[in-house]
Design a protein around this motif. Structure first.
Motif, PDB file in Angstrom:
ATOM      1  N   PRO A   1       0.716  -1.325  -0.098  1.00 39.36           N
ATOM      2  CA  PRO A   1      -0.031   0.033  -0.041  1.00 39.36           C
ATOM      3  C   PRO A   1       0.900   1.172  -0.003  1.00 39.36           C
ATOM      4  CG  PRO A   1      -0.978  -1.651   1.634  1.00 39.36           C
ATOM      5  CD  PRO A   1       0.408  -2.137   0.951  1.00 39.36           C
ATOM      6  N   ALA A   2       2.100   1.201   0.559  1.00 36.70           N
ATOM      7  CA  ALA A   2       2.721   2.523   0.713  1.00 36.70           C
ATOM      8  C   ALA A   2       3.371   2.678  -0.669  1.00 36.70           C
ATOM      9  CB  ALA A   2       4.139   2.017   1.649  1.00 36.70           C
ATOM     10  N   LEU A   3       3.828   1.653  -1.608  1.00 36.50           N
ATOM     11  CA  LEU A   3       4.072   1.726  -2.709  1.00 36.50           C
ATOM     12  C   LEU A   3       3.154   2.408  -3.765  1.00 36.50           C
ATOM     13  CD1 LEU A   3       6.506   1.187  -4.883  1.00 36.50           C
ATOM     14  CD2 LEU A   3       5.547  -0.903  -5.174  1.00 36.50           C
ATOM     15  N   THR A   4       1.906   1.980  -3.492  1.00 35.59           N
ATOM     16  CA  THR A   4       0.751   2.401  -4.319  1.00 35.59           C
ATOM     17  C   THR A   4       0.454   3.907  -4.057  1.00 35.59           C
ATOM     18  OG1 THR A   4      -0.077   0.302  -4.102  1.00 35.59           O
ATOM     19  CG2 THR A   4      -1.701   2.090  -4.884  1.00 35.59           C
ATOM     20  N   ALA A   5       0.676   4.045  -2.753  1.00 32.59           N
ATOM     21  CA  ALA A   5       0.337   5.756  -2.239  1.00 32.59           C
ATOM     22  C   ALA A   5       1.452   6.484  -2.801  1.00 32.59           C
ATOM     23  CB  ALA A   5       0.398   5.619  -0.892  1.00 32.59           C
ATOM     24  N   SER A   6       2.700   6.049  -3.020  1.00 34.96           N
ATOM     25  CA  SER A   6       3.660   6.770  -3.641  1.00 34.96           C
ATOM     26  C   SER A   6       3.587   7.265  -5.034  1.00 34.96           C
ATOM     27  CB  SER A   6       5.149   5.968  -3.508  1.00 34.96           C
ATOM     28  OG  SER A   6       5.307   5.837  -2.204  1.00 34.96           O
ATOM     29  N   PHE A   7       2.931   6.042  -5.807  1.00 34.90           N
ATOM     30  CA  PHE A   7       2.494   6.187  -7.161  1.00 34.90           C
ATOM     31  C   PHE A   7       1.431   7.228  -7.400  1.00 34.90           C
ATOM     32  CE2 PHE A   7       4.397   1.733  -8.216  1.00 34.90           C
ATOM     33  CZ  PHE A   7       5.299   2.216  -8.970  1.00 34.90           C
ATOM     34  N   SER A   8       0.655   6.913  -6.521  1.00 31.54           N
ATOM     35  CA  SER A   8      -0.507   8.127  -6.291  1.00 31.54           C
ATOM     36  C   SER A   8      -0.098   9.769  -6.070  1.00 31.54           C
ATOM     37  CB  SER A   8      -1.424   7.718  -5.156  1.00 31.54           C
ATOM     38  OG  SER A   8      -2.601   8.716  -5.048  1.00 31.54           O
ATOM     39  N   VAL A   9       1.027   9.932  -5.145  1.00 30.74           N
ATOM     40  CA  VAL A   9       1.450  11.142  -5.125  1.00 30.74           C
ATOM     41  C   VAL A   9       2.100  11.733  -6.174  1.00 30.74           C
ATOM     42  CG1 VAL A   9       3.205  12.260  -3.834  1.00 30.74           C
ATOM     43  CG2 VAL A   9       1.710  10.688  -2.496  1.00 30.74           C
ATOM     44  N   MET A  10       3.057  10.677  -6.950  1.00 33.45           N
ATOM     45  CA  MET A  10       3.726  11.121  -7.957  1.00 33.45           C
ATOM     46  C   MET A  10       2.955  11.207  -9.296  1.00 33.45           C
ATOM     47  SD  MET A  10       6.611  11.834  -7.011  1.00 33.45           S
ATOM     48  CE  MET A  10       6.654  12.130  -5.343  1.00 33.45           C
ATOM     49  N   GLY A  11       1.689  10.479  -9.501  1.00 30.31           N
ATOM     50  CA  GLY A  11       0.984  10.549 -10.671  1.00 30.31           C
ATOM     51  C   GLY A  11       0.384  11.948 -10.420  1.00 30.31           C
ATOM     52  N   LYS A  12      -0.046  12.281  -9.309  1.00 27.47           N
ATOM     53  CA  LYS A  12      -0.750  13.605  -9.226  1.00 27.47           C
ATOM     54  C   LYS A  12       0.321  14.831  -9.523  1.00 27.47           C
ATOM     55  CE  LYS A  12      -4.203  16.287  -6.481  1.00 27.47           C
ATOM     56  NZ  LYS A  12      -4.923  16.256  -4.805  1.00 27.47           N
TER      57      LYS A  12
ATOM     58  N   THR B   1      -6.306  -2.484   1.189  1.00 23.63           N
ATOM     59  CA  THR B   1      -6.558  -4.094   0.919  1.00 23.63           C
ATOM     60  C   THR B   1      -6.258  -4.593  -0.356  1.00 23.63           C
ATOM     61  OG1 THR B   1      -8.679  -3.660   2.474  1.00 23.63           O
ATOM     62  CG2 THR B   1      -8.347  -5.721   1.210  1.00 23.63           C
ATOM     63  N   GLN B   2      -6.710  -3.843  -1.235  1.00 18.01           N
ATOM     64  CA  GLN B   2      -6.100  -4.239  -2.719  1.00 18.01           C
ATOM     65  C   GLN B   2      -4.623  -4.163  -2.838  1.00 18.01           C
ATOM     66  OE1 GLN B   2      -7.622  -1.573  -5.948  1.00 18.01           O
ATOM     67  NE2 GLN B   2      -8.206  -3.495  -7.165  1.00 18.01           N
ATOM     68  N   SER B   3      -3.896  -3.321  -2.626  1.00 17.91           N
ATOM     69  CA  SER B   3      -2.670  -3.307  -2.733  1.00 17.91           C
ATOM     70  C   SER B   3      -1.844  -4.592  -1.859  1.00 17.91           C
ATOM     71  CB  SER B   3      -1.961  -1.831  -2.334  1.00 17.91           C
ATOM     72  OG  SER B   3      -2.590  -0.930  -3.167  1.00 17.91           O
ATOM     73  N   ALA B   4      -2.420  -4.465  -0.763  1.00 16.43           N
ATOM     74  CA  ALA B   4      -1.626  -5.669   0.242  1.00 16.43           C
ATOM     75  C   ALA B   4      -2.078  -6.929  -0.292  1.00 16.43           C
ATOM     76  CB  ALA B   4      -2.571  -5.372   1.838  1.00 16.43           C
TER      77      ALA B   4
END
Length: 228
Positions: A65-76, A98-101
């Protein structure tokens, strides 16, 4: 005082903004890596114990989830040229946990199984026939991940759709796939030749580069969704 639009176009302002966003994103990602890092240092002399690996596996789950969150930040940051790092990171972490984990833990298990099989088969003649297939599956697993977590960070889609879309992108968008693999290879080279540069410091720039590469592709996918 400069208008907001002129300020955003100022190269020095953008460099400071991007540097700050990279740094803060790296810090947040690193926080979720601390538990498994500390546990590994604590149990590194007991790696033959299955319980040790179970504990390390459970502690590593929040990294997905932390990796997904990093992609979310950088995508924005790629799309809007600015981002509220803290708000975006933790909103994405909570929303996609849940999905990322699930995907991250599944991929960790698959990669572990494949590596164990490859090492085990090296002691047997049949390795020449089966090992290439295992290496291919290992590469495919990593390749799908390069699309999977950015897709989850950008779209609200089901697990099945995310997986199918990741596989579809991997084999039909060859130019993008080659660029992503080249980026991954460059990251490994940097870590190999500069081992004192922690992986955690590369998370922000790496995620930014990935989201920059897939930005046009994601716009194309959005158009496809709107038409369907």
């Amino acid at each position: 005082m400069l208008p907001a639009t002129d300020l955003q176009d100022n190269i020095f302002y953008r460099l400071i903004l991007y540097g700050y966003s990279f740094m803060l994103c790296n810090v947040y990602f690193f926080l979720f890596c601390i538990p498994v890092s500390l546990l590994f240092l604590l149990f590194h002399n007991d790696v033959s114990n299955i319980l040790t690996w179970v504990i390390l596996f459970v502690a590593s789950i929040p990294i997905g989830p932390a990796l997904t969150a990093s992609f979310s930040v950088m995508g924005k940051l790629v799309r809007e040229k600015q981002v509220e790092v803290t708000k975006t990171f933790f909103q994405s972490w909570k929303l996609n946990f849940t999905q990322s984990a699930l995907f991250f833990s599944t991929q960790c298990i698959l990669i572990t199984i494949l590596i164990i099989d490859i090492v085990f088969l090296k002691q047997h003649p049949v390795s020449d026939y089966i090992s290439p297939l295992l290496y291919l599956l290992l590469i495919l697993n990593i390749l799908v991940a390069l699309y999977l977590y950015p897709l989850i960070s950008h779209f609200s889609i089901t697990n099945k759709s995310a997986l199918k879309l990741s596989i579809w992108c991997s084999f039909t968008k060859l130019k993008t796939t080659i660029l992503l693999l080249a980026l991954l290879g460059l990251t490994f080279l940097i870590l190999y030749y500069i081992p004192k540069l922690p992986l955690y410091f590369l998370t922000g720039p790496f995620c930014f580069a990935v989201m920059f590469i897939v930005n046009n592709l994601f716009q194309e996918i959005e158009t496809m969704f709107l038409k369907s």
